[in-house]
Write a protein that holds these residues in place. Structure first.
Motif, PDB file in Angstrom:
ATOM      1  N   LEU A 503       0.809  -1.217   0.000  1.00 37.18           N
ATOM      2  CA  LEU A 503       0.000   0.000   0.000  1.00 37.18           C
ATOM      3  C   LEU A 503       0.846   1.272   0.000  1.00 37.18           C
ATOM      4  N   ASN A 504       2.147   1.118  -0.135  1.00 38.41           N
ATOM      5  CA  ASN A 504       3.017   2.298  -0.084  1.00 38.41           C
ATOM      6  C   ASN A 504       2.776   3.273  -1.233  1.00 38.41           C
ATOM      7  N   TYR A 505       2.153   2.795  -2.304  1.00 38.37           N
ATOM      8  CA  TYR A 505       1.830   3.712  -3.400  1.00 38.37           C
ATOM      9  C   TYR A 505       0.972   4.878  -2.905  1.00 38.37           C
ATOM     10  N   GLN A 506       0.204   4.643  -1.851  1.00 39.32           N
ATOM     11  CA  GLN A 506      -0.677   5.691  -1.331  1.00 39.32           C
ATOM     12  C   GLN A 506       0.106   6.893  -0.809  1.00 39.32           C
ATOM     13  N   ASN A 507       1.348   6.659  -0.430  1.00 39.88           N
ATOM     14  CA  ASN A 507       2.142   7.718   0.194  1.00 39.88           C
ATOM     15  C   ASN A 507       2.662   8.755  -0.794  1.00 39.88           C
ATOM     16  N   VAL A 508       2.559   8.470  -2.090  1.00 41.82           N
ATOM     17  CA  VAL A 508       3.059   9.433  -3.078  1.00 41.82           C
ATOM     18  C   VAL A 508       1.941   9.934  -3.988  1.00 41.82           C
ATOM     19  N   PHE A 509       0.706   9.750  -3.554  1.00 41.81           N
ATOM     20  CA  PHE A 509      -0.427  10.318  -4.293  1.00 41.81           C
ATOM     21  C   PHE A 509      -0.892  11.580  -3.580  1.00 41.81           C
ATOM     22  N   ASP A 510      -0.916  12.680  -4.309  1.00 40.06           N
ATOM     23  CA  ASP A 510      -1.352  13.954  -3.744  1.00 40.06           C
ATOM     24  C   ASP A 510      -2.820  14.159  -4.101  1.00 40.06           C
ATOM     25  N   LYS A 511      -3.688  14.005  -3.118  1.00 37.23           N
ATOM     26  CA  LYS A 511      -5.129  14.122  -3.356  1.00 37.23           C
ATOM     27  C   LYS A 511      -5.537  15.526  -3.777  1.00 37.23           C
ATOM     28  N   THR A 512      -4.742  16.522  -3.431  1.00 34.70           N
ATOM     29  CA  THR A 512      -5.118  17.899  -3.758  1.00 34.70           C
ATOM     30  C   THR A 512      -4.981  18.194  -5.247  1.00 34.70           C
ATOM     31  N   VAL A 513      -4.141  17.423  -5.952  1.00 37.16           N
ATOM     32  CA  VAL A 513      -3.974  17.647  -7.391  1.00 37.16           C
ATOM     33  C   VAL A 513      -4.423  16.448  -8.215  1.00 37.16           C
ATOM     34  N   GLY A 514      -4.611  15.287  -7.553  1.00 41.31           N
ATOM     35  CA  GLY A 514      -5.048  14.094  -8.263  1.00 41.31           C
ATOM     36  C   GLY A 514      -3.976  13.471  -9.119  1.00 41.31           C
ATOM     37  N   PHE A 515      -2.726  13.510  -8.638  1.00 39.41           N
ATOM     38  CA  PHE A 515      -1.602  12.917  -9.363  1.00 39.41           C
ATOM     39  C   PHE A 515      -0.609  12.321  -8.364  1.00 39.41           C
ATOM     40  N   MET A 516       0.170  11.343  -8.834  1.00 37.78           N
ATOM     41  CA  MET A 516       1.347  10.933  -8.096  1.00 37.78           C
ATOM     42  C   MET A 516       2.344  12.083  -8.142  1.00 37.78           C
ATOM     43  N   ARG A 517       3.088  12.227  -7.038  1.00 37.85           N
ATOM     44  CA  ARG A 517       3.944  13.412  -6.917  1.00 37.85           C
ATOM     45  C   ARG A 517       5.127  13.121  -6.001  1.00 37.85           C
ATOM     46  N   GLY A 518       6.258  13.691  -6.310  1.00 39.27           N
ATOM     47  CA  GLY A 518       7.404  13.555  -5.423  1.00 39.27           C
ATOM     48  C   GLY A 518       7.103  14.111  -4.045  1.00 39.27           C
ATOM     49  N   ARG A 519       7.666  13.470  -3.006  1.00 40.39           N
ATOM     50  CA  ARG A 519       7.382  13.882  -1.631  1.00 40.39           C
ATOM     51  C   ARG A 519       8.689  13.968  -0.863  1.00 40.39           C
ATOM     52  N   ASN A 520       8.894  15.057  -0.173  1.00 39.21           N
ATOM     53  CA  ASN A 520      10.131  15.271   0.563  1.00 39.21           C
ATOM     54  C   ASN A 520      10.178  14.420   1.830  1.00 39.21           C
ATOM     55  N   GLU A 521      11.346  14.385   2.431  1.00 34.42           N
ATOM     56  CA  GLU A 521      11.547  13.548   3.616  1.00 34.42           C
ATOM     57  C   GLU A 521      10.679  13.996   4.779  1.00 34.42           C
ATOM     58  N   ASP A 522      10.355  15.296   4.842  1.00 32.26           N
ATOM     59  CA  ASP A 522       9.522  15.801   5.928  1.00 32.26           C
ATOM     60  C   ASP A 522       8.032  15.568   5.690  1.00 32.26           C
ATOM     61  N   GLY A 523       7.692  14.892   4.574  1.00 31.64           N
ATOM     62  CA  GLY A 523       6.303  14.570   4.297  1.00 31.64           C
ATOM     63  C   GLY A 523       5.594  15.557   3.401  1.00 31.64           C
ATOM     64  N   ILE A 524       6.226  16.695   3.136  1.00 32.58           N
ATOM     65  CA  ILE A 524       5.607  17.717   2.288  1.00 32.58           C
ATOM     66  C   ILE A 524       5.876  17.385   0.822  1.00 32.58           C
ATOM     67  N   PHE A 525       4.852  17.498   0.003  1.00 32.84           N
ATOM     68  CA  PHE A 525       5.026  17.194  -1.418  1.00 32.84           C
ATOM     69  C   PHE A 525       5.933  18.223  -2.086  1.00 32.84           C
ATOM     70  N   GLN A 526       6.718  17.743  -2.987  1.00 39.63           N
ATOM     71  CA  GLN A 526       7.673  18.552  -3.741  1.00 39.63           C
ATOM     72  C   GLN A 526       6.958  19.666  -4.500  1.00 39.63           C
ATOM     73  N   SER A 527       7.599  20.825  -4.587  1.00 33.40           N
ATOM     74  CA  SER A 527       6.994  21.978  -5.253  1.00 33.40           C
ATOM     75  C   SER A 527       8.103  22.803  -5.912  1.00 33.40           C
ATOM     76  N   PRO A 528       7.844  23.449  -7.058  1.00 27.11           N
ATOM     77  CA  PRO A 528       6.576  23.447  -7.808  1.00 27.11           C
ATOM     78  C   PRO A 528       6.344  22.112  -8.500  1.00 27.11           C
ATOM     79  N   PHE A 529       5.101  21.882  -8.876  1.00 29.78           N
ATOM     80  CA  PHE A 529       4.732  20.599  -9.464  1.00 29.78           C
ATOM     81  C   PHE A 529       4.081  20.810 -10.818  1.00 29.78           C
ATOM     82  N   ARG A 530       4.574  20.073 -11.807  1.00 32.98           N
ATOM     83  CA  ARG A 530       3.947  20.011 -13.117  1.00 32.98           C
ATOM     84  C   ARG A 530       3.691  18.543 -13.447  1.00 32.98           C
TER      85      ARG A 530
END
Length: 764
Positions: A503-530
């Motif tokens: 189920l680890n795939y769930q940890n890199v899905f950003d529900k706010t944008v509806g895409f898989m997304r890079g995520r930093n070590e502190d848990g915050i999704f990588q930005s900016p995102f395209r």
């Protein structure tokens, strides 16, 4: 009246001739195959990135005409106009390049050594390319060259003009080679050592070439110096030359074999596979081998071009992985290990990138070639014993290429489908080692594994490249391991560990944008995102492609989206979105991006593997008719039987395997589930002859270019509303019938019971 009669007779003769041609083609399925498909490619744009492989299925050696410079990964390019050699090749991909290559080349008149100056004009009009036979006319020398293969040997036939100076040049290539001419035996022996990595220090390809004409003169070439009368040379790059007089139309035969084990084994391979057989006998046997394999998947009711595209795709599916084993004097299977340099018992295979082929090539083997699959599994166990690691990209040994831990997928899929005859305990030990360790290179073991196991994902900002892609692939591999661990009766703690990681795939899905997304070590999704940024957090694709890489749990992915309809909306959007992109990670527009752009299918990038399964996700979302539409669009638009007939890298047969499965009407979205998602079959009828002797028919009598939708499906006469068919069902034999219509049936296959497997539904 007489003129009308003449025309009528002419038409009858023409129709009769056409019928005979069709009958002939039906009798020899290799006539449908065009090995030139995919060769209209270059570094900037791939229409397959293939070469015409003259070979037997999974043969140890292939042969190919060489139009490009020695060492160039694009060894044969369709738009080239000159041939400079006919080489033994082991190249799985232009990006990986070749190894153990050497070539033969005929000349007349003044001897020319330099490969650029000796190259001869040729034309595709005077070229015949089939899996079992190749013929080209070298216009500069008035020589016809023909080649026909066995698994470890081949036979050449050169037809010379009248000439007092006819030559055959054996180019052993650079990076270490040797040639020895034995006029008494009409034989040339030698070795070549060229490679691009992945070999031990003692790596050699030993070859033997036996001719049927006496040598009038001999010469060798070394370090740019030609020595007439010489019979031996050894150095970085050497060649051998034999010369003789010929009369018009005289045919000179060369019997060629090689071995990675020893010169003696090369001679044994020649004796066993060629012996005293004629060229035509070898060609007939090679044709029969291919026809036997092709006949196991008999298609009917398609156009000639569809037949050609299908059987060419099937040919590409059955080239790799390469048999890297030989049969010794005691008729035992042995192999030279490309990992430790020893000669050891048992099977070995190579030239494969599992990142590509776990998706459809290996599932095809489990369905149609389970014995081969068993041998490959034994080879994987041998690789682990010899190197301490499972291969992920081997050519011939470990290569540092691509991401993932996909050996676990193909092992689990094979075992869970009932394939046996290999040491599953040893392979499971190897799988477990991968899940806790990085390897000696990033492609072996699991790069970033400590982060993955601790956090449940690989962070974007810790220096592990393509981290989100790795997270998604590790998660699917862990689901496969979970299933295998349960089947093997492993400890419950171990089973639960992999269930959680699945189920680890769930940890890199950003529900706010509806895409898989890079995520930093502190848990915050990588930005900016395209979502259209290629590479970076992903591998050879963008979030548009990798968001769907939850093969084992589409329902869980839909839950992250906020429901199946929202996931379907995003899937719909992919096919119509503007094909924008950001290539800054690569620094230039890579060919995969270009191939997406010119396909004119929005953000859908079928030319590369991560997204190839996505069309079939509509089966999981209760909207199968949408998948049926896009499957047929992709087959019709992006595949054809011409040199530009593929839409991206062939990648060891994966792009072709997608077509083979899709044309049959189903696809293995999630290896390990034992299920195949149903699509839209291309032919009116397909008959599979399975290895166990059972036959499975896929009938779609109303099928046409317009009737692409499934109105009704029956399995063995009973109404079948599921959007998948199981592996076990195929093995039992039977008949799957499709009622095809022009308009979509939006009620069939829409119930929850119709959906294929999802991990999130495992308790329901």
């Amino acid at each position: 009246m007489r003129h009308k009669f003449v025309v009528f007779v002419f038409v009858l003769i023409a129709l009769n001739s056409f019928g005979q041609q069709n009958k002939s083609v039906q009798g020899s399925l290799v006539e449908y195959v065009n090995p030139l498909v995919g060769t209209d490619s270059d570094h900037a744009l791939s229409n397959g990135n293939t070469y015409p492989a003259i070979a037997l299925p999974w043969g140890m050696n292939f042969w190919t005409p060489q139009t490009n410079k020695m060492g160039n990964g694009w060894g044969y390019m369709y738009h080239d106009v000159k041939i400079r050699g006919f080489k033994q090749t082991h190249q799985p991909s232009p990006w990986i390049n070749d190894y153990a290559a050497f070539s033969l080349f005929p000349e007349t008149g003044k001897l020319v050594i330099d490969e650029g100056r000796r190259a001869s004009w040729f034309s595709h009009k005077a070229e015949i390319s089939k899996p079992h036979y190749y013929r080209a006319y070298l216009a500069d020398y008035d020589v016809i060259t023909e080649i026909t293969p066995t698994e470890r040997a081949a036979q050449f036939r050169f037809t010379f003009p009248e000439s007092s100076a006819s030559h055959i040049l054996i180019d052993a290539f650079n990076k270490g080679s040797m040639v020895k001419i034995s006029p008494r035996d009409k034989t040339i022996t030698g070795y070549c050592r060229n490679n691009r990595g992945g070999v031990p220090e003692n790596f050699h390809n030993y070859f033997i070439i036996r001719f049927d004409k006496d040598f009038a003169e001999t010469a060798t070439w070394k370090d740019s110096v030609l020595t007439k009368g010489s019979e031996m040379a050894e150095g970085d790059h050497v060649m051998a030359v034999i010369s003789f007089k010929t009369i018009k139309g005289e045919q000179v035969h060369a019997r060629v074999a090689s071995s990675f084990i020893s010169p003696e084994q090369a001679e044994l391979n020649l004796k066993r596979e060629i012996g005293e057989q004629t060229f035509d006998q070898i060609r007939s046997k090679a044709e029969q081998v291919w026809n036997t394999e092709f006949a196991r998947v008999k298609v009917e009711g398609g156009t000639v071009d569809q037949n050609r595209t299908f059987y060419t795709a099937l040919y590409h599916t059955m080239l790799f992985p390469r048999k890297f084993y030989e049969i010794d004097a005691d008729n035992k299977v042995v192999h030279y290990s490309p990992y430790n340099g020893k000669v050891l018992p048992g099977y070995q295979f190579t030239d494969n990138g599992f990142w590509d082929t776990f998706r459809a090539v290996f599932p095809y083997f489990t369905l149609m070639h389970p014995t081969l699959s068993s041998h490959i599994m034994e080879g994987l166990a041998n690789t682990f014993n010899e190197s301490g690691w499972l291969p992920e990209w081997a050519s011939p040994g470990h290569r540092d290429c691509m991401v993932g831990s996909n050996s676990a997928v193909i092992i689990s899929d094979a075992y869970l489908k009932g394939i046996r005859g290999f040491d599953i305990s040893k392979l499971y030990e190897a799988i477990l080692k991968n899940t806790e360790n990085e390897g000696p290179m990033h492609s072996v073991g699991r790069y970033g594994v400590k982060y993955y196991n601790k956090l449940g994902y690989i962070p974007y900002n810790v220096g592990v490249n393509e981290n989100t892609a790795r997270t998604l692939e590790y998660s699917f591999a862990d689901w496969c391991i979970w299933k295998l661990a349960k089947d093997l009766g492993r400890p419950q703690e171990e089973i639960d560990r992999f269930a959680k990681r699945a189920l680890n795939y769930q940890n890199v899905f950003d529900k706010t944008v509806g895409f898989m997304r890079g995520r930093n070590e502190d848990g915050i999704f990588q930005s900016p995102f395209r979502p259209d940024k290629w590479g970076d957090a992903f591998t050879e694709g963008s979030s548009w492609h990798w968001t769907w890489c939850v093969f084992h749990d589409p329902q869980g992915l839909a839950n992250l989206f906020g429901g199946r309809q929202k996931m379907a909306d995003r899937l719909d959007e992919m096919f119509v979105a503007a094909p924008t992109f950001d290539y800054s990670y690569y620094g230039s527009q890579i060919h995969e991006i270009t191939e997406m752009l010119i396909a004119n299918m929005g953000q859908y990038a079928h030319g590369n593997e991560p997204v190839q399964h996505a069309i079939y996700l509509y089966d999981y979302l209760g909207q199968p008719w949408k998948g049926q539409y896009w499957i047929r669009q992709t087959m019709d638009k992006l595949y054809n039987p011409n040199p530009d007939g593929l839409c991206g890298d062939e990648d060891n047969g994966q792009t072709s395997a997608w077509y083979v499965f899709s044309a049959m009407g189903f696809y293995p979205v999630a290896p390990g589930t034992g299920e195949y998602a149903i699509g839209s079959p291309l032919f009116k009828k397909i008959t599979l002859t399975l290895e166990n002797g059972k036959k499975f028919e896929i009938d779609a009598p109303q099928n046409s270019d317009e009737n692409i939708y499934l109105n009704k499906v029956t399995l063995n006469g009973a109404v079948y509303d599921k959007n998948y068919i199981t592996h076990t069902t195929f093995l039992k034999g039977g008949k799957l019938q499709f009622d095809m219509t022009k308009a979509p049936n939006k009620s069939r296959g829409t119930s929850p019971e119709s959906r294929p497997y999802s991990f999130s539904n495992r308790g329901k």
